[in-house]
Design a protein around this motif. Structure first.
Motif, PDB file in Angstrom:
ATOM      1  N   LYS A  63     -45.856 -22.813 -58.849  1.00 30.37           N
ATOM      2  CA  LYS A  63     -44.606 -22.099 -58.586  1.00 30.37           C
ATOM      3  C   LYS A  63     -44.647 -20.663 -59.096  1.00 30.37           C
ATOM      4  O   LYS A  63     -44.076 -19.760 -58.474  1.00 30.37           O
ATOM      5  CB  LYS A  63     -43.438 -22.840 -59.232  1.00 30.37           C
ATOM      6  CG  LYS A  63     -43.053 -24.121 -58.523  1.00 30.37           C
ATOM      7  CD  LYS A  63     -41.827 -24.755 -59.164  1.00 30.37           C
ATOM      8  CE  LYS A  63     -41.428 -26.037 -58.429  1.00 30.37           C
ATOM      9  NZ  LYS A  63     -40.231 -26.672 -59.041  1.00 30.37           N
ATOM     10  N   GLU A  64     -45.309 -20.431 -60.219  1.00 26.00           N
ATOM     11  CA  GLU A  64     -45.363 -19.083 -60.785  1.00 26.00           C
ATOM     12  C   GLU A  64     -46.083 -18.124 -59.843  1.00 26.00           C
ATOM     13  O   GLU A  64     -45.655 -16.972 -59.682  1.00 26.00           O
ATOM     14  CB  GLU A  64     -46.048 -19.114 -62.151  1.00 26.00           C
ATOM     15  CG  GLU A  64     -45.233 -19.804 -63.230  1.00 26.00           C
ATOM     16  CD  GLU A  64     -45.902 -19.760 -64.593  1.00 26.00           C
ATOM     17  OE1 GLU A  64     -46.948 -19.091 -64.725  1.00 26.00           O
ATOM     18  OE2 GLU A  64     -45.382 -20.397 -65.520  1.00 26.00           O
TER      19      GLU A  64
ATOM     20  N   ALA B 214     -46.199 -18.361 -56.637  1.00 24.05           N
ATOM     21  CA  ALA B 214     -45.294 -18.120 -55.516  1.00 24.05           C
ATOM     22  C   ALA B 214     -44.199 -17.125 -55.906  1.00 24.05           C
ATOM     23  O   ALA B 214     -43.846 -16.226 -55.121  1.00 24.05           O
ATOM     24  CB  ALA B 214     -44.680 -19.438 -55.057  1.00 24.05           C
ATOM     25  N   GLU B 215     -43.670 -17.262 -57.109  1.00 24.08           N
ATOM     26  CA  GLU B 215     -42.628 -16.347 -57.575  1.00 24.08           C
ATOM     27  C   GLU B 215     -43.160 -14.930 -57.691  1.00 24.08           C
ATOM     28  O   GLU B 215     -42.482 -13.958 -57.338  1.00 24.08           O
ATOM     29  CB  GLU B 215     -42.086 -16.833 -58.921  1.00 24.08           C
ATOM     30  CG  GLU B 215     -41.253 -18.107 -58.809  1.00 24.08           C
ATOM     31  CD  GLU B 215     -40.865 -18.672 -60.163  1.00 24.08           C
ATOM     32  OE1 GLU B 215     -41.265 -18.058 -61.192  1.00 24.08           O
ATOM     33  OE2 GLU B 215     -40.172 -19.708 -60.207  1.00 24.08           O
ATOM     34  N   THR B 216     -44.395 -14.803 -58.182  1.00 25.48           N
ATOM     35  CA  THR B 216     -45.015 -13.486 -58.323  1.00 25.48           C
ATOM     36  C   THR B 216     -45.144 -12.794 -56.970  1.00 25.48           C
ATOM     37  O   THR B 216     -44.943 -11.583 -56.845  1.00 25.48           O
ATOM     38  CB  THR B 216     -46.409 -13.617 -58.977  1.00 25.48           C
ATOM     39  OG1 THR B 216     -46.265 -14.196 -60.270  1.00 25.48           O
ATOM     40  CG2 THR B 216     -47.086 -12.263 -59.109  1.00 25.48           C
TER      41      THR B 216
ATOM     42  N   GLY C 136     -43.253 -13.500 -54.393  1.00 21.52           N
ATOM     43  CA  GLY C 136     -41.976 -13.508 -53.697  1.00 21.52           C
ATOM     44  C   GLY C 136     -41.935 -14.469 -52.529  1.00 21.52           C
ATOM     45  O   GLY C 136     -41.242 -14.235 -51.533  1.00 21.52           O
TER      46      GLY C 136
ATOM     47  N   HIS D  91     -40.873 -18.053 -51.119  1.00 20.69           N
ATOM     48  CA  HIS D  91     -39.902 -19.094 -51.439  1.00 20.69           C
ATOM     49  C   HIS D  91     -39.975 -20.241 -50.430  1.00 20.69           C
ATOM     50  O   HIS D  91     -39.920 -20.034 -49.220  1.00 20.69           O
ATOM     51  CB  HIS D  91     -38.483 -18.512 -51.463  1.00 20.69           C
ATOM     52  CG  HIS D  91     -38.331 -17.374 -52.427  1.00 20.69           C
ATOM     53  ND1 HIS D  91     -38.308 -17.552 -53.792  1.00 20.69           N
ATOM     54  CD2 HIS D  91     -38.223 -16.038 -52.200  1.00 20.69           C
ATOM     55  CE1 HIS D  91     -38.173 -16.373 -54.392  1.00 20.69           C
ATOM     56  NE2 HIS D  91     -38.116 -15.431 -53.442  1.00 20.69           N
TER      57      HIS D  91
END
Length: 300
Positions: free
Chosen positions: A224-225, A227-229, A231, A233
């Protein structure tokens, strides 16, 4: 329901009321018999051993395994063993098939025989499920063992095969990542185009009972990290259940990398035929063969 590890899967199968019958093709293989009788001791499977009866009994005696003679079928050669196994399935005397000391091609010839085999109108694909020390649940990789270079329609069928297995294991809507090297469609990378089409099919209801994301890279599927980096979703990121690879080399390499370099455990079988067909390689450990028996028994 989500299965986090193989112990949970073993417990699930152990609670079944009916023990599954497995036809072992060319059963005179020590590692295969070790796996079969471990599953037999746990009342997960009842074996029917097909092959050279004398050699089979030699191994059984040496390992102190007990099996009535009526469940050891003597045949002349490997081809006869393979055809006997599919005959047992077609007569409802066996619930699934396991490869013993026989070449995969020889077994599959009997499986796909138009007159005597157990092939259906569905595409046959390989379903591998892994327990990875760094991941929070079991992960499926498909197809690393059957379809070499699937086109879009074949990828759709591979997904449907995998989803059907997951539903039989108790999942309601497995999350699928269609693996590519990047997260955006690039016409020069055909696998990204296919990934976007498969996602669209899912959104349009052409592929049901699952959530498909694609194109998506391995890191975003698993973390998940990451993916967050970037952007990115999606409900799939960091929580994927099934990874669809672009070809057999990618799937095979990914699975073996996780096993041999990532200390993962694997089970697998062929899906799309009338019953599961366990096709572990000659180099597979007794544990992998045993876990593949457990998985197949759960999926019947």
């Amino acid at each position: 329901m989500v299965i986090n590890n193989f112990n949970q899967l073993i417990k699930k199968v152990s609670n079944f009321e009916k023990t599954r019958k497995v036809a072992v093709v060319v059963a005179e293989d020590e590692h295969t018999l070790e796996a079969v009788f471990k599953a037999n001791d746990e009342r997960i499977v009842e074996p029917i051993l097909i092959g050279n009866k004398e050699r089979i009994k030699e191994i059984l005696d040496r390992k102190n395994y007990c099996l009535d003679d009526e469940f050891i079928i003597d045949v002349e050669n490997d081809r006869a063993a393979a055809y006997k196994a599919v005959e047992l399935v077609n007569s409802n005397k066996a619930d699934f098939i396991m490869k013993g000391k026989i070449q995969t091609a020889d077994l599959l010839k009997a499986v796909v025989d138009k007159e005597k085999g157990i092939r259906t109108d569905r595409l046959m694909s390989h379903f591998a499920i892994l327990e990875i020390p760094t991941y929070h649940k079991l992960l499926v990789i498909t197809d690393g063992g059957m379809v070499m270079y699937p086109n879009l329609e074949e990828k759709k069928q591979i997904i449907q095969n995998a989803v059907d297995v997951m539903l039989s294991l108790g999942y309601k809507s497995p999350k699928i990542g269609v693996l590519t090297a990047v997260e955006k469609v690039n016409p020069k990378m055909p696998e990204t185009v296919d990934a976007a089409e498969l996602k669209k099919m899912n959104e349009n209801g052409q592929i049901k009972n699952c959530i498909i994301e694609g194109p998506i890279s391995y890191d975003l599927s698993m973390n998940k990290e990451s993916a967050e980096t970037k952007g990115f979703h999606s409900p799939v990121v960091g929580d994927v259940d099934i990874l669809l690879t672009s070809n057999i080399t990618a799937g095979n390499t990914l699975a073996k990398s996780l096993i041999y370099s990532g200390n993962s455990k694997m089970a697998g079988f062929i899906v799309g035929s009338k019953v599961p067909v366990v096709l572990t390689s000659r180099g597979s450990s007794t544990e992998e063969k045993y876990l593949s028996l457990v998985l197949s028994a759960a999926a019947v």
